[in-house]
Design a protein around this motif. Structure first.
Motif, PDB file in Angstrom:
ATOM      1  N   VAL A  73      40.715  35.958  39.355  1.00  0.00           N
ATOM      2  CA  VAL A  73      40.410  35.092  38.211  1.00  0.00           C
ATOM      3  C   VAL A  73      41.442  35.427  37.146  1.00  0.00           C
ATOM      4  O   VAL A  73      41.620  36.603  36.813  1.00  0.00           O
ATOM      5  N   MET A  74      42.120  34.421  36.623  1.00  0.00           N
ATOM      6  CA  MET A  74      43.113  34.740  35.584  1.00  0.00           C
ATOM      7  C   MET A  74      42.417  34.933  34.244  1.00  0.00           C
ATOM      8  O   MET A  74      41.644  34.101  33.781  1.00  0.00           O
ATOM      9  N   ARG A  75      42.733  36.063  33.640  1.00  0.00           N
ATOM     10  CA  ARG A  75      42.248  36.371  32.296  1.00  0.00           C
ATOM     11  C   ARG A  75      42.995  35.466  31.318  1.00  0.00           C
ATOM     12  O   ARG A  75      44.236  35.498  31.249  1.00  0.00           O
ATOM     13  N   ALA A  76      42.256  34.645  30.579  1.00  0.00           N
ATOM     14  CA  ALA A  76      42.891  33.773  29.572  1.00  0.00           C
ATOM     15  C   ALA A  76      42.054  33.881  28.299  1.00  0.00           C
ATOM     16  O   ALA A  76      41.113  33.103  28.089  1.00  0.00           O
TER      17      ALA A  76
ATOM     18  N   GLY B 134      39.014  33.255  33.407  1.00  0.00           N
ATOM     19  CA  GLY B 134      37.997  34.043  32.708  1.00  0.00           C
ATOM     20  C   GLY B 134      38.333  34.172  31.237  1.00  0.00           C
ATOM     21  O   GLY B 134      39.497  34.342  30.870  1.00  0.00           O
ATOM     22  N   CYS B 135      37.305  34.076  30.383  1.00  0.00           N
ATOM     23  CA  CYS B 135      37.494  34.164  28.919  1.00  0.00           C
ATOM     24  C   CYS B 135      36.460  35.101  28.317  1.00  0.00           C
ATOM     25  O   CYS B 135      35.352  35.203  28.828  1.00  0.00           O
TER      26      CYS B 135
ATOM     27  N   VAL C   5      39.978  40.335  37.614  1.00  0.00           N
ATOM     28  CA  VAL C   5      40.241  39.509  36.432  1.00  0.00           C
ATOM     29  C   VAL C   5      41.532  40.048  35.827  1.00  0.00           C
ATOM     30  O   VAL C   5      41.563  41.167  35.304  1.00  0.00           O
ATOM     31  N   VAL C   6      42.586  39.287  35.947  1.00  0.00           N
ATOM     32  CA  VAL C   6      43.907  39.810  35.597  1.00  0.00           C
ATOM     33  C   VAL C   6      44.693  38.772  34.801  1.00  0.00           C
ATOM     34  O   VAL C   6      44.683  37.589  35.130  1.00  0.00           O
ATOM     35  N   GLY C   7      45.354  39.243  33.757  1.00  0.00           N
ATOM     36  CA  GLY C   7      46.155  38.338  32.935  1.00  0.00           C
ATOM     37  C   GLY C   7      46.407  38.990  31.590  1.00  0.00           C
ATOM     38  O   GLY C   7      46.015  40.134  31.353  1.00  0.00           O
TER      39      GLY C   7
ATOM     40  N   TRP D 201      34.347  32.579  34.719  1.00  0.00           N
ATOM     41  CA  TRP D 201      33.764  33.909  34.474  1.00  0.00           C
ATOM     42  C   TRP D 201      33.900  34.170  32.976  1.00  0.00           C
ATOM     43  O   TRP D 201      34.932  33.841  32.380  1.00  0.00           O
ATOM     44  N   GLY D 202      32.859  34.744  32.388  1.00  0.00           N
ATOM     45  CA  GLY D 202      32.906  35.026  30.953  1.00  0.00           C
ATOM     46  C   GLY D 202      32.664  36.499  30.686  1.00  0.00           C
ATOM     47  O   GLY D 202      32.078  37.206  31.513  1.00  0.00           O
TER      48      GLY D 202
END
Ligand code: E4P
Ligand code: PEP
Length: 372
Positions: free
Chosen positions: A96-99, A147-148, A63-65, A165-166
């Motif tokens: 998964v992009m961390r947003a 992902g949030c 999970v990256v961002g 993804w949460g």
């Protein structure tokens, strides 16, 4: 203040300055529909994350961002780069992009794009909700799942159908409100250890969220509702360090896996390389990621996922109106810059390949007995 019909002095809402009706979630979702192609990506990626967290898929969840999204253009620019850089790594990494649109604060600070999209205290929440949803759709269009962190109990109604993804952050794993919320979420959710470092809080969070609940919420027409949920079986633990220091080392991983074993849960977890695991120092965060890659490469199966805070430009800056800010730099925690991120992603993919090779030749009785 609530007026009373007779001479009873008002005793309620004495410190409430105002109520503003909120656009119903169904309206925002209809304005910005997910559509079948994005929905397919969301469903497939949720399933992939679930398989990774149960050990059926041996890739690493990454999970990256950015720590937080404040500039939609920079977020989508980042997403395009991330999608291009990680497509060749898809056999090893599930990216998964961390947003993150909602920021829990230790005391006070900017609470994220949904709460204050202009970063100037005007709190145009409806714009924030629409902008967050638009950003999610645009990221999905690059081919990346998102992902949030879920913080406000009502905000997921506006965006969660686009989220794969949460996370429940370190300030809320013990919160009944958040555990109830997760029990109705459609995606896998990670509970962080609490900010004092307690991993049990996260495991208890997973156990509570697995169950069905009845609680206060809002339906898609924006009506206050009694919500009934079935429970979310796809919950896992995230180690993020705590007030006592980091908890990403081999001894911490071993202890956390033992707690999971004792709780009869899959012995797989996610490690956040940032926050108390790096002292919020982005240079240290990269070093932590390399240490974790080394552990994975020698065969550690318990580490199923990693979280990294990364943006186009390394470091951080103080939040403020967009036209005063450096493009692509975090306004919350310091992030790893793009070039270093790309190197680390390649290192992690190589670590997964090395783990496969290591596990082909070594026998770990603890893991073997835990796996079906
Ligand atoms: O991820 C961001 C921060 O660590 C979190 O929101 C808390 O930040 P603060 O301690 O600066 O308030
Ligand atoms: C707030 C965050 O982390 P934590 O809950 O671990 O402090 C975050 O990931 O943005």
């Amino acid at each position: 203040m609530t007026a009373t019909a007779d001479s009873t002095p008002p005793t309620g809402d004495l410190r409430v300055l105002g109520f503003q009706p909120l656009v119903p979630p169904g309206v925002v979702r209809a304005e910005l529909p997910l559509g079948p192609a994005r929905a397919a990506l969301v469903s497939e990626s949720r399933e992939a994350v679930t398989r990774i967290m149960t050990g059926e898929d041996d890739r690493l969840l990454v999970v990256v961002g950015p720590c937080s999204i404040h500039d939609p253009a920079a977020a989508v620019d980042y997403a395009r780069r991330l999608a291009a850089a990680t497509a060749p790594l898809a056999d090893d990494l599930c990216v998964v992009m961390r947003a993150y649109f909602e920021k829990p604060r230790t005391t006070l600070g900017w609470k994220g794009l949904i709460n204050d999209p202009h970063l100037n205290g005007t709190h145009d929440v409806e714009l924030g909700l629409r902008t967050a949803r638009r950003v999610l759709l645009d990221i999905l269009d690059t081919g990346l799942p998102v992902g949030c962190e879920f913080l406000e109990p009502m905000s997921p109604q506006y965006i969660a159908d686009a989220v794969s993804w949460g996370a429940i952050g370190a300030r809320t794993p013990e919160s009944q409100v958040h555990r109830q919320l997760v029990s109705g979420m459609s995606m896998p959710v990670g509970f962080k250890n609490s900010s004092d470092g307690d991993v049990t809080a996260a495991i208890d969070g997973c156990r509570a969220a697995e169950s069905s609940h009845v609680f206060f919420g809002m339906d898609e027409e924006g009506r206050g509702s009694i919500v009934s949920t079935s429970g979310n079986p796809d919950c896992h633990v995230i180690l993020r360090g705590g007030r006592g220091g980091p908890n990403y080392g081999p001894e911490h991983v071993r202890d956390a896996l033992a707690l999971l074993h004792k709780a009869d849960r899959p012995e797989h977890l996610v490690i956040d390389a940032s926050h108390a695991n790096s002292g919020k120092d982005h240079v240290r965060q990269a070093a932590v990621t390399e240490e974790l890659a080394a552990a994975i490469g020698t065969g550690e199966r318990g580490i199923a996922g990693l979280m990294l805070e990364s943006f186009l430009v390394e470091g951080r800056q103080e939040p403020g109106p967009l036209d005063t800010l450096d493009y692509g730099k975090s306004v919350t925690d310091a992030c790893i810059g793009w070039d270093r991120t790309e190197q680390l992603l390649n290192t992690l993919a190589a670590a997964v390949r090395a783990r496969r090779a290591a596990l082909d030749t070594t026998v770990d009785p603890r893991r073997d007995s835990a796996r079906v």
